[in-house]
Design a protein around this motif. Structure first.
Motif, PDB file in Angstrom:
ATOM      1  N   MET A   1     -94.990  32.229   1.308  1.00 22.58           N
ATOM      2  CA  MET A   1     -94.974  30.785   0.818  1.00 22.58           C
ATOM      3  C   MET A   1     -94.637  30.820   0.663  1.00 22.58           C
ATOM      4  O   MET A   1     -93.661  30.320  -0.138  1.00 22.58           O
ATOM      5  CB  MET A   1     -96.158  31.757  -0.373  1.00 22.58           C
ATOM      6  N   LEU A   2     -94.317  28.884   0.857  1.00 23.70           N
ATOM      7  CA  LEU A   2     -93.424  27.797   0.886  1.00 23.70           C
ATOM      8  C   LEU A   2     -94.297  26.381   0.708  1.00 23.70           C
ATOM      9  O   LEU A   2     -95.216  26.400   0.340  1.00 23.70           O
ATOM     10  CB  LEU A   2     -93.519  27.021   2.138  1.00 23.70           C
ATOM     11  N   ILE A   3     -94.245  26.546  -1.589  1.00 22.29           N
ATOM     12  CA  ILE A   3     -94.786  25.398  -1.648  1.00 22.29           C
ATOM     13  C   ILE A   3     -94.140  23.535  -2.198  1.00 22.29           C
ATOM     14  O   ILE A   3     -93.218  23.902  -2.301  1.00 22.29           O
ATOM     15  CB  ILE A   3     -95.044  25.697  -3.231  1.00 22.29           C
ATOM     16  N   THR A   4     -94.226  22.829  -1.630  1.00 25.24           N
ATOM     17  CA  THR A   4     -93.228  21.462  -1.886  1.00 25.24           C
ATOM     18  C   THR A   4     -93.887  20.474  -3.135  1.00 25.24           C
ATOM     19  O   THR A   4     -95.055  20.410  -2.673  1.00 25.24           O
ATOM     20  CB  THR A   4     -93.253  21.505  -0.185  1.00 25.24           C
ATOM     21  N   PHE A   5     -92.837  20.778  -3.583  1.00 22.32           N
ATOM     22  CA  PHE A   5     -92.827  19.430  -4.858  1.00 22.32           C
ATOM     23  C   PHE A   5     -92.652  17.966  -4.351  1.00 22.32           C
ATOM     24  O   PHE A   5     -91.821  17.433  -3.902  1.00 22.32           O
ATOM     25  CB  PHE A   5     -92.359  19.218  -6.001  1.00 22.32           C
ATOM     26  N   GLU A   6     -93.604  16.907  -4.574  1.00 24.77           N
ATOM     27  CA  GLU A   6     -92.923  15.590  -3.546  1.00 24.77           C
ATOM     28  C   GLU A   6     -94.078  14.529  -4.785  1.00 24.77           C
ATOM     29  O   GLU A   6     -94.742  14.587  -5.630  1.00 24.77           O
ATOM     30  CB  GLU A   6     -93.650  15.413  -2.046  1.00 24.77           C
ATOM     31  N   GLY A   7     -93.237  13.653  -4.181  1.00 24.70           N
ATOM     32  CA  GLY A   7     -93.069  12.167  -5.262  1.00 24.70           C
ATOM     33  C   GLY A   7     -91.757  11.628  -5.681  1.00 24.70           C
ATOM     34  O   GLY A   7     -91.086  11.389  -4.726  1.00 24.70           O
ATOM     35  N   ILE A   8     -92.241  10.126  -5.730  1.00 20.67           N
ATOM     36  CA  ILE A   8     -91.671   9.079  -5.911  1.00 20.67           C
ATOM     37  C   ILE A   8     -90.197   9.194  -6.869  1.00 20.67           C
ATOM     38  O   ILE A   8     -90.699  10.284  -7.739  1.00 20.67           O
ATOM     39  CB  ILE A   8     -91.617   7.623  -6.250  1.00 20.67           C
ATOM     40  N   GLU A   9     -89.626   8.439  -7.576  1.00 16.84           N
ATOM     41  CA  GLU A   9     -87.834   8.697  -8.242  1.00 16.84           C
ATOM     42  C   GLU A   9     -88.616   9.225  -9.852  1.00 16.84           C
ATOM     43  O   GLU A   9     -89.428   8.399  -9.796  1.00 16.84           O
ATOM     44  CB  GLU A   9     -86.909   7.984  -8.300  1.00 16.84           C
ATOM     45  N   GLY A  10     -88.475   9.955 -10.429  1.00 16.31           N
ATOM     46  CA  GLY A  10     -89.080  10.282 -11.729  1.00 16.31           C
ATOM     47  C   GLY A  10     -90.186  10.566 -11.504  1.00 16.31           C
ATOM     48  O   GLY A  10     -91.022  10.340 -12.619  1.00 16.31           O
ATOM     49  N   SER A  11     -91.086  10.997 -10.132  1.00 17.26           N
ATOM     50  CA  SER A  11     -92.376  11.373 -10.968  1.00 17.26           C
ATOM     51  C   SER A  11     -91.983  12.777 -11.593  1.00 17.26           C
ATOM     52  O   SER A  11     -94.199  13.340 -12.071  1.00 17.26           O
ATOM     53  CB  SER A  11     -93.013  11.752  -9.534  1.00 17.26           C
ATOM     54  N   GLY A  12     -91.693  13.352 -11.890  1.00 12.72           N
ATOM     55  CA  GLY A  12     -92.001  14.641 -12.690  1.00 12.72           C
ATOM     56  C   GLY A  12     -91.162  15.962 -11.700  1.00 12.72           C
ATOM     57  O   GLY A  12     -91.212  17.205 -12.294  1.00 12.72           O
ATOM     58  N   LYS A  13     -90.623  15.616 -10.538  1.00 13.41           N
ATOM     59  CA  LYS A  13     -90.792  17.086  -9.282  1.00 13.41           C
ATOM     60  C   LYS A  13     -89.354  18.236  -9.763  1.00 13.41           C
ATOM     61  O   LYS A  13     -90.275  19.207 -10.849  1.00 13.41           O
ATOM     62  CB  LYS A  13     -90.260  16.671  -8.466  1.00 13.41           C
ATOM     63  N   SER A  14     -88.944  17.570 -10.680  1.00 11.81           N
ATOM     64  CA  SER A  14     -87.548  18.884 -11.036  1.00 11.81           C
ATOM     65  C   SER A  14     -88.301  19.427 -12.611  1.00 11.81           C
ATOM     66  O   SER A  14     -87.822  21.238 -12.763  1.00 11.81           O
ATOM     67  CB  SER A  14     -86.386  18.361 -11.814  1.00 11.81           C
ATOM     68  N   THR A  15     -89.000  18.913 -12.990  1.00  9.97           N
ATOM     69  CA  THR A  15     -89.352  18.990 -14.315  1.00  9.97           C
ATOM     70  C   THR A  15     -90.443  19.958 -14.042  1.00  9.97           C
ATOM     71  O   THR A  15     -90.243  21.390 -15.182  1.00  9.97           O
ATOM     72  CB  THR A  15     -90.088  17.731 -15.181  1.00  9.97           C
ATOM     73  N   GLN A  16     -91.136  19.694 -13.216  1.00 12.19           N
ATOM     74  CA  GLN A  16     -92.973  20.457 -13.136  1.00 12.19           C
ATOM     75  C   GLN A  16     -92.310  21.902 -12.193  1.00 12.19           C
ATOM     76  O   GLN A  16     -92.968  22.695 -13.043  1.00 12.19           O
ATOM     77  CB  GLN A  16     -93.751  20.193 -12.402  1.00 12.19           C
ATOM     78  N   ILE A  17     -91.630  22.104 -11.843  1.00 10.15           N
ATOM     79  CA  ILE A  17     -90.688  23.133 -10.835  1.00 10.15           C
ATOM     80  C   ILE A  17     -90.175  24.164 -11.421  1.00 10.15           C
ATOM     81  O   ILE A  17     -90.846  24.768 -11.209  1.00 10.15           O
ATOM     82  CB  ILE A  17     -89.831  22.848 -10.038  1.00 10.15           C
ATOM     83  N   SER A  18     -89.155  23.835 -12.567  1.00  8.25           N
ATOM     84  CA  SER A  18     -88.872  24.656 -13.549  1.00  8.25           C
ATOM     85  C   SER A  18     -90.225  25.328 -14.203  1.00  8.25           C
ATOM     86  O   SER A  18     -90.259  26.665 -14.562  1.00  8.25           O
ATOM     87  CB  SER A  18     -88.127  24.334 -13.867  1.00  8.25           C
ATOM     88  N   ARG A  19     -91.091  24.494 -14.450  1.00  9.34           N
ATOM     89  CA  ARG A  19     -92.665  25.302 -15.202  1.00  9.34           C
ATOM     90  C   ARG A  19     -92.994  25.819 -14.069  1.00  9.34           C
ATOM     91  O   ARG A  19     -93.976  26.976 -15.025  1.00  9.34           O
ATOM     92  CB  ARG A  19     -92.900  24.345 -15.698  1.00  9.34           C
TER      93      ARG A  19
END
Ligand SMILES: Nc1ncnc2c1ncn2[C@@H]1O[C@H](COP(=O)(O)OP(=O)(O)OP(=O)(O)O)[C@@H](O)[C@H]1O
Ligand SMILES: [Mg+2]
Length: 208
Positions: A1-19
């Motif tokens: 299972m591979l789940i990717t997080f995408e979006g422009i700069e500052g869209s919250g990817k890193s914040t949300q991945i750790s959650r």
């Protein structure tokens, strides 16, 4: 299972991945998180070239191949072995960023970029992609705030003008339109908590 997080700069990817990592670990899931470009020694070296604002402009094709080289190594060293072990892999940026930034943003031919993405991935493809959507100016302000706060030199893309980021945003929009089953849009203007509860719901649906 591979789940990717995408979006422009500052869209919250890193914040949300750790959650999401926290939520999945709490429910006893075997999960790893990785980031593009990065996640391997080669990837970290390429990251410093690609994201360091001192690098300046690069030939768009050179940029495409450097991101693709980092991805190929990450698939080989990290993602494929983890999937083979039955782990859930979360990846901060993946093929859609290449299409959005090097294709829509830099203006490289979309079908050529898509073909390179497919070649590099060789059959590994995200099962679910969370697209964190928010207006370009809001994202850039958040990203620049975070860069300043961390005293980070990873500002090469943040330095691009608003038109570039708007093309990237349009890229994510059209990818989401073309692949609605895989790419789920989440409004990232809401609070961190609201955004993460929506994401965790989508992730739970995908893994159950
Ligand atoms: N929903 C939100 N509301 C307000 N601020 C947020 C929200 N989500 C993230 N932030 C803040 O915005 C900044 C950027 O978030 P984050 O680093 O997670 O984005 P990113 O998508 O990983 O950015 P980049 O593409 O530059 O790595 C951080 O300071 C973070 O705390
Ligand atoms: Mg980030």
């Amino acid at each position: 299972m591979l789940i990717t997080f995408e979006g422009i700069e500052g869209s919250g990817k890193s914040t949300q991945i750790s959650r999401v990592v926290q939520a999945l670990s709490n429910s006893g899931r075997d999960v790893i998180a990785t980031v593009e470009p990065g996640g391997t020694e080669l990837g970290m070296n390429l990251r410093s070239i690609l994201l360091d604002s001192n690098t300046g402009s690069l030939d768009p094709l050179a940029e495409l191949f450097l991101f693709s080289a980092a991805r190929s190594e990450l698939l080989f060293e990290v993602i494929k072995p983890a999937i083979a072990d039955g782990k859930i892999v979360l990846c901060d940026r993946f093929v859609d960023s290449t299409l959005a930034y090097q294709g829509y943003g830099r203006g490289l031919e979309i079908e050529m970029v898509a073909e390179i993405n497919r070649t590099v991935c060789a059959g590994v493809w995200p099962n679910l992609t969370i697209w964190l959507d928010l207006p370009v100016d809001v994202g850039l302000n958040r990203a620049i705030g975070r860069l300043n706060q961390n005293n980070s030199i990873e500002g090469r893309f943040e330095k691009e003008d608003v038109l570039f980021h708007t093309r990237v945003q349009d890229g994510f929009k059209s990818i989401a339109k073309q692949e609605p089953d895989r790419v789920k849009r989440v409004d990232s203007c809401e609070s961190i908590e609201n955004v993460s509860s929506k994401i965790i719901q989508l992730v739970n649906e995908a893994i159950s």
